[in-house]
Design a protein around this motif. Sequence first.
Motif, PDB file in Angstrom:
ATOM      1  N   LEU A  62       6.964   4.857  -5.299  1.00 41.78           N
ATOM      2  CA  LEU A  62       7.656   3.857  -6.109  1.00 41.78           C
ATOM      3  C   LEU A  62       9.116   3.682  -5.721  1.00 41.78           C
ATOM      4  O   LEU A  62       9.772   2.771  -6.208  1.00 41.78           O
ATOM      5  N   LYS A  63       9.646   4.555  -4.854  1.00 45.55           N
ATOM      6  CA  LYS A  63      11.021   4.410  -4.383  1.00 45.55           C
ATOM      7  C   LYS A  63      11.167   3.229  -3.429  1.00 45.55           C
ATOM      8  O   LYS A  63      12.257   2.694  -3.275  1.00 45.55           O
ATOM      9  N   LEU A  83       3.102  -3.815  -7.586  1.00 42.79           N
ATOM     10  CA  LEU A  83       2.246  -3.180  -8.585  1.00 42.79           C
ATOM     11  C   LEU A  83       2.043  -4.100  -9.787  1.00 42.79           C
ATOM     12  O   LEU A  83       0.927  -4.209 -10.316  1.00 42.79           O
ATOM     13  N   ILE A 132      -0.478   5.279 -10.984  1.00 40.22           N
ATOM     14  CA  ILE A 132       0.557   5.163  -9.954  1.00 40.22           C
ATOM     15  C   ILE A 132       1.926   5.011 -10.596  1.00 40.22           C
ATOM     16  O   ILE A 132       2.911   5.584 -10.155  1.00 40.22           O
ATOM     17  N   ARG A 133       1.987   4.256 -11.662  1.00 42.90           N
ATOM     18  CA  ARG A 133       3.266   4.004 -12.325  1.00 42.90           C
ATOM     19  C   ARG A 133       3.816   5.245 -13.025  1.00 42.90           C
ATOM     20  O   ARG A 133       5.027   5.441 -13.071  1.00 42.90           O
ATOM     21  N   SER A 170       8.030  -2.184  -4.429  1.00 39.33           N
ATOM     22  CA  SER A 170       6.739  -1.590  -4.778  1.00 39.33           C
ATOM     23  C   SER A 170       6.364  -1.857  -6.233  1.00 39.33           C
ATOM     24  O   SER A 170       5.197  -2.117  -6.534  1.00 39.33           O
ATOM     25  N   LEU A 171       7.325  -1.816  -7.128  1.00 40.60           N
ATOM     26  CA  LEU A 171       7.034  -2.114  -8.531  1.00 40.60           C
ATOM     27  C   LEU A 171       6.624  -3.574  -8.711  1.00 40.60           C
ATOM     28  O   LEU A 171       5.751  -3.880  -9.523  1.00 40.60           O
ATOM     29  N   VAL A 187       0.793  -1.317  -2.322  1.00 48.36           N
ATOM     30  CA  VAL A 187       2.028  -0.995  -3.036  1.00 48.36           C
ATOM     31  C   VAL A 187       3.057  -0.404  -2.077  1.00 48.36           C
ATOM     32  O   VAL A 187       4.247  -0.674  -2.197  1.00 48.36           O
ATOM     33  N   THR A 188       2.605   0.366  -1.095  1.00 48.71           N
ATOM     34  CA  THR A 188       3.519   0.946  -0.112  1.00 48.71           C
ATOM     35  C   THR A 188       4.214  -0.144   0.686  1.00 48.71           C
ATOM     36  O   THR A 188       5.415  -0.074   0.943  1.00 48.71           O
TER      37      THR A 188
END
Length: 110
Positions: free
Chosen positions: A81-82, A90, A71-72, A86-87, A23-24
């Motif tokens: 999430l910034k 995810l 995580i969400r 990344s979203l 995700v990163t």
Amino acid sequence: MQNSFPMREWHVEHMEKTVVKFVTGLSETATMWEKRQHKRYGRITSVCRQIGYDIKQGVTIEQVLAYIQKIRTHSTFFSLLKNEGSLKRLDELKKHFSPPPIERSYKWWS
């Protein structure tokens, strides 16, 4: 009683680290070596293969989906999430590990 999955906790931690790393994503200041490693091991197929192996070793799909949801929603992952995309990543993971929707078949004679 025999423990069927003796390293379950390790595999849960490995799944969590794998999800966070995916995700990163890749940083903007990545070196050529990091870019090459990311191209080889950081794609969705490699990540799903690693998580799939963790599932075979005792991690449940519900744990994977719960961690994705954590995580969400959890505030400790706000900075994660910034990052751009990344979203999207995810959502890709959630889509891959979510059960398929139940299809209802309608019969013309029913």
